[in-house]
Design a protein around this motif. Structure first.
Motif, short mmCIF file in Angstrom:
data_model
loop_
_atom_site.label_atom_id
_atom_site.label_comp_id
_atom_site.label_asym_id
_atom_site.label_seq_id
_atom_site.Cartn_x
_atom_site.Cartn_y
_atom_site.Cartn_z
N UNK A 35 0.83 -1.21 0.00
CA UNK A 35 0.00 0.00 0.00
C UNK A 35 0.86 1.26 0.00
N UNK A 36 1.82 1.30 0.89
CA UNK A 36 2.68 2.50 0.98
C UNK A 36 3.43 2.74 -0.32
N UNK A 37 3.86 1.69 -0.98
CA UNK A 37 4.59 1.84 -2.25
C UNK A 37 3.66 2.24 -3.39
N UNK A 45 -9.20 4.26 5.75
CA UNK A 45 -10.15 4.34 4.63
C UNK A 45 -9.43 4.14 3.30
N UNK A 46 -8.30 4.79 3.12
CA UNK A 46 -7.53 4.62 1.89
C UNK A 46 -7.01 3.19 1.77
N UNK A 93 -7.38 -1.97 -0.83
CA UNK A 93 -7.51 -3.40 -0.60
C UNK A 93 -8.65 -4.05 -1.37
N UNK A 94 -9.65 -3.28 -1.76
CA UNK A 94 -10.76 -3.84 -2.55
C UNK A 94 -10.31 -4.25 -3.95
N UNK A 95 -9.18 -3.73 -4.39
CA UNK A 95 -8.62 -4.11 -5.69
C UNK A 95 -7.66 -5.28 -5.59
N UNK A 103 0.98 -10.42 -4.24
CA UNK A 103 -0.39 -10.06 -3.91
C UNK A 103 -1.17 -9.92 -5.22
N UNK A 104 -2.29 -10.60 -5.31
CA UNK A 104 -3.08 -10.63 -6.55
C UNK A 104 -3.97 -9.39 -6.69
N UNK A 105 -4.14 -8.96 -7.91
CA UNK A 105 -5.06 -7.88 -8.25
C UNK A 105 -6.39 -8.45 -8.71
#
Length: 144
Positions: free
Chosen positions: A12-14, A35-36, A41-43, A115-117
Protein backbone atom coordinates in the motif's frame (compact mmCIF):
# COMPACT_ATOMS: atom_id res chain seq x y z
CA UNK A 1 7.18 -15.08 8.18
CA UNK A 2 5.47 -11.70 7.76
CA UNK A 3 1.76 -11.38 8.38
CA UNK A 4 -0.66 -10.84 5.51
CA UNK A 5 -1.49 -7.41 6.90
CA UNK A 6 2.19 -6.38 6.94
CA UNK A 7 2.66 -7.51 3.32
CA UNK A 8 -0.43 -5.55 2.26
CA UNK A 9 0.58 -2.44 4.21
CA UNK A 10 4.05 -2.49 2.70
CA UNK A 11 2.60 -2.65 -0.83
CA UNK A 12 0.00 0.00 0.00
CA UNK A 13 2.68 2.50 0.98
CA UNK A 14 4.59 1.84 -2.25
CA UNK A 15 1.59 1.79 -4.61
CA UNK A 16 -0.60 4.52 -3.13
CA UNK A 17 1.85 6.93 -1.51
CA UNK A 18 4.54 6.27 -4.15
CA UNK A 19 7.09 6.29 -1.34
CA UNK A 20 10.30 4.27 -1.40
CA UNK A 21 9.82 0.72 -0.17
CA UNK A 22 9.33 0.60 3.60
CA UNK A 23 10.79 -2.24 5.66
CA UNK A 24 8.10 -4.40 7.26
CA UNK A 25 9.51 -3.85 10.75
CA UNK A 26 9.09 -0.07 10.25
CA UNK A 27 5.37 -0.24 9.42
CA UNK A 28 4.31 0.50 12.99
CA UNK A 29 5.85 3.97 12.58
CA UNK A 30 3.96 4.70 9.35
CA UNK A 31 0.67 6.54 9.11
CA UNK A 32 -1.64 4.28 7.12
CA UNK A 33 -5.10 5.85 6.69
CA UNK A 34 -7.64 3.06 7.22
CA UNK A 35 -10.15 4.34 4.63
CA UNK A 36 -7.53 4.62 1.89
CA UNK A 37 -6.06 1.25 2.86
CA UNK A 38 -9.52 -0.39 2.69
CA UNK A 39 -10.25 1.23 -0.69
CA UNK A 40 -6.91 0.06 -2.09
CA UNK A 41 -7.51 -3.40 -0.60
CA UNK A 42 -10.76 -3.84 -2.55
CA UNK A 43 -8.62 -4.11 -5.69
CA UNK A 44 -6.66 -7.05 -4.20
CA UNK A 45 -7.72 -10.68 -3.92
CA UNK A 46 -6.50 -14.10 -2.82
CA UNK A 47 -4.79 -16.46 -5.24
CA UNK A 48 -6.10 -20.00 -5.77
CA UNK A 49 -3.88 -23.04 -6.31
CA UNK A 50 -5.50 -23.78 -9.69
CA UNK A 51 -4.44 -20.47 -11.22
CA UNK A 52 -0.81 -20.87 -10.17
CA UNK A 53 0.40 -24.38 -10.96
CA UNK A 54 1.53 -25.05 -14.52
CA UNK A 55 1.43 -21.33 -15.32
CA UNK A 56 3.94 -18.98 -16.91
CA UNK A 57 4.50 -15.45 -15.63
CA UNK A 58 6.64 -12.47 -16.61
CA UNK A 59 8.45 -10.78 -13.69
CA UNK A 60 9.97 -7.31 -13.86
CA UNK A 61 11.51 -5.04 -11.26
CA UNK A 62 12.10 -1.33 -10.92
CA UNK A 63 15.61 -1.76 -12.35
CA UNK A 64 14.13 -3.22 -15.55
CA UNK A 65 15.33 -6.81 -15.12
CA UNK A 66 12.82 -9.17 -16.85
CA UNK A 67 12.40 -12.92 -16.32
CA UNK A 68 9.92 -15.69 -16.99
CA UNK A 69 8.65 -17.80 -14.08
CA UNK A 70 7.16 -21.27 -14.54
CA UNK A 71 5.23 -22.60 -11.54
CA UNK A 72 4.83 -26.39 -11.17
CA UNK A 73 2.22 -28.27 -9.14
CA UNK A 74 4.93 -29.84 -6.95
CA UNK A 75 5.83 -26.42 -5.49
CA UNK A 76 8.89 -25.84 -7.65
CA UNK A 77 9.44 -22.77 -9.78
CA UNK A 78 11.88 -22.25 -12.62
CA UNK A 79 13.05 -18.80 -13.62
CA UNK A 80 14.63 -17.92 -16.97
CA UNK A 81 16.04 -14.60 -18.07
CA UNK A 82 13.72 -13.57 -20.84
CA UNK A 83 16.17 -13.29 -23.71
CA UNK A 84 19.28 -15.38 -23.02
CA UNK A 85 17.37 -18.08 -21.05
CA UNK A 86 19.71 -18.37 -18.06
CA UNK A 87 18.00 -20.74 -15.62
CA UNK A 88 17.53 -20.55 -11.87
CA UNK A 89 15.25 -22.57 -9.63
CA UNK A 90 13.26 -22.17 -6.46
CA UNK A 91 10.04 -23.06 -4.75
CA UNK A 92 6.62 -21.56 -4.09
CA UNK A 93 3.72 -22.04 -1.73
CA UNK A 94 0.29 -20.55 -1.32
CA UNK A 95 -0.45 -19.29 2.20
CA UNK A 96 -3.55 -17.32 3.20
CA UNK A 97 -4.13 -16.31 -0.44
CA UNK A 98 -0.61 -14.92 -0.89
CA UNK A 99 1.95 -16.51 -3.21
CA UNK A 100 5.31 -16.95 -1.43
CA UNK A 101 8.28 -17.46 -3.78
CA UNK A 102 11.98 -18.15 -3.15
CA UNK A 103 14.51 -18.20 -6.01
CA UNK A 104 18.12 -19.36 -5.61
CA UNK A 105 20.77 -17.85 -7.88
CA UNK A 106 24.40 -18.71 -7.11
CA UNK A 107 24.94 -17.72 -3.45
CA UNK A 108 21.89 -15.42 -3.45
CA UNK A 109 18.33 -16.06 -2.31
CA UNK A 110 15.47 -13.89 -3.56
CA UNK A 111 12.21 -13.99 -1.60
CA UNK A 112 8.96 -12.23 -2.47
CA UNK A 113 5.28 -12.53 -1.63
CA UNK A 114 2.92 -11.82 -4.52
CA UNK A 115 -0.39 -10.06 -3.91
CA UNK A 116 -3.08 -10.63 -6.55
CA UNK A 117 -5.06 -7.88 -8.25
CA UNK A 118 -8.79 -8.14 -8.87
CA UNK A 119 -9.12 -6.32 -12.20
CA UNK A 120 -6.05 -7.46 -14.14
CA UNK A 121 -3.59 -10.34 -14.02
CA UNK A 122 -0.70 -8.00 -13.24
CA UNK A 123 0.22 -8.51 -9.61
CA UNK A 124 2.79 -6.97 -7.29
CA UNK A 125 5.38 -7.89 -4.68
CA UNK A 126 8.31 -6.55 -2.75
CA UNK A 127 11.47 -8.59 -3.10
CA UNK A 128 14.19 -9.32 -0.55
CA UNK A 129 17.68 -10.43 -1.57
CA UNK A 130 19.49 -12.43 1.12
CA UNK A 131 17.06 -11.05 3.70
CA UNK A 132 17.57 -7.39 2.71
CA UNK A 133 15.01 -5.16 1.03
CA UNK A 134 15.73 -5.23 -2.70
CA UNK A 135 13.03 -4.23 -5.20
CA UNK A 136 9.40 -3.57 -6.07
CA UNK A 137 8.10 -6.15 -8.57
CA UNK A 138 5.31 -6.44 -11.07
CA UNK A 139 4.34 -9.94 -12.23
CA UNK A 140 2.02 -10.72 -15.13
CA UNK A 141 0.35 -14.07 -15.61
CA UNK A 142 0.61 -14.99 -19.27
CA UNK A 143 -2.35 -17.37 -19.08
CA UNK A 144 -4.93 -18.41 -16.54
Amino acid sequence: MPTKKAVLQQLFLREVNRTPITERHELSHCDIPEIEFATWGRDKRDFSFDEIFESHWIKTCTAGYITELIFKADGSVTEFTLFDRLKTVGHWKLDDGLLHVSIFKDENQYDFIIVANVKVNIHSAIEYKNGELHSYLKLAQTRV
